[in-house]
Enzyme design. Structure first.
Site, mmCIF file in Angstrom:
data_model
loop_
_atom_site.group_PDB
_atom_site.id
_atom_site.type_symbol
_atom_site.label_atom_id
_atom_site.label_comp_id
_atom_site.label_asym_id
_atom_site.label_seq_id
_atom_site.Cartn_x
_atom_site.Cartn_y
_atom_site.Cartn_z
ATOM 1 N N GLY A 40 69.929 36.343 65.635
ATOM 2 C CA GLY A 40 69.837 34.992 65.123
ATOM 3 C C GLY A 40 68.386 34.630 64.869
ATOM 4 O O GLY A 40 67.583 35.489 64.492
ATOM 5 N N CYS A 41 68.024 33.388 65.098
ATOM 6 C CA CYS A 41 66.658 32.906 64.857
ATOM 7 C C CYS A 41 65.624 33.800 65.526
ATOM 8 O O CYS A 41 65.629 33.968 66.751
ATOM 9 C CB CYS A 41 66.523 31.481 65.373
ATOM 10 S SG CYS A 41 64.839 30.865 65.371
#
Length: 220
Positions: A40-41
């Site tokens: 993810g991020c």
């Protein structure tokens, strides 16, 4: 997982003391290794792993796609096929690749095939990018162990590594940056904007829901 972190801190101290006291011959120094993961991020994954003893300066970037030298806007639109990913350098005399994998699985939602937490789209999916057969075998074993522990299907793919493109300078060490940026919560220092984003995205809440006491990086 907290026990793993504590053991790593002890190992790092022993290596440091041994080196300072001349107890570790130069020929016995472990080679630096590298792990590449998408969780993810990349701000969050960078923050998580830079807190781990034996891990060096984690690099945020893009990999697994079609376009050469992609930028953040292109990747964010999902037009390049890349993942947001990080390159994790580590000293394998302190932490092993298997330990990196175990920490990684327990710091994400590996059951989510559509992104991570509030970030949706293929660019935010989880993945492990391997550079050797030994890494592939270790990642497969770690994935099986995590799936058995969780009792749910893990969808994180294990992929042969391809070109890793370093992200723009303002993404590196974002979680501890001091520049002012505009957020939905108003103007904030990067470090505060990061905290605001991480909490708002629900990352730690979901990881804790999934992994409970095994979650190693809550509120990083």
């Amino acid at each position: 997982m907290a026990n793993i972190i504590n053991r790593l801190k002890t190992a790092a101290l022993c290596v440091a003391l041994g080196s300072a006291g001349g107890l570790v011959p130069s020929g016995a120094q472990a080679a630096q290794q590298t792990a590449i993961v998408a969780g993810g991020c990349f701000w969050c994954v960078e923050s998580d792993f830079e807190s781990v003893p034996g891990v060096g300066d984690v690099v945020s970037g893009y990999t697994g796609g079609r376009t050469e030298n992609p930028d953040y806007g292109q990747v964010g639109r999902g037009s390049t096929g890349h993942y947001e990913a990080v390159m994790i350098p580590f000293d394998d005399s302190i932490i092993s690749y298997r330990q990196i994998m175990d920490l990684f699985f327990r710091s994400v939602d590996p059951t989510d095939a559509g992104g991570q937490f509030c970030d949706r789209g293929n660019q935010y999916r989880t993945a492990i990018f391997v550079t050797t057969q030994a890494q592939a075998d270790t990642a497969v074993a770690a994935k099986a162990a995590a799936q058995n522990k969780l009792g749910r299907q893990i969808v994180t793919p294990i992929i042969q590594a391809s070109t890793f493109y370093k992200a723009e300078a303002y993404h590196q060490n974002y979680y501890k940056g001091t520049n002012l940026v505009l957020t939905r919560g108003g103007a904030k220092r990067q470090s505060d904007a990061y905290d605001f984003y991480r909490k708002g995205c629900g990352r730690d809440a979901r990881v804790q829901q999934l992994w409970g006491a095994d979650a190693p990086f809550l509120h990083h």
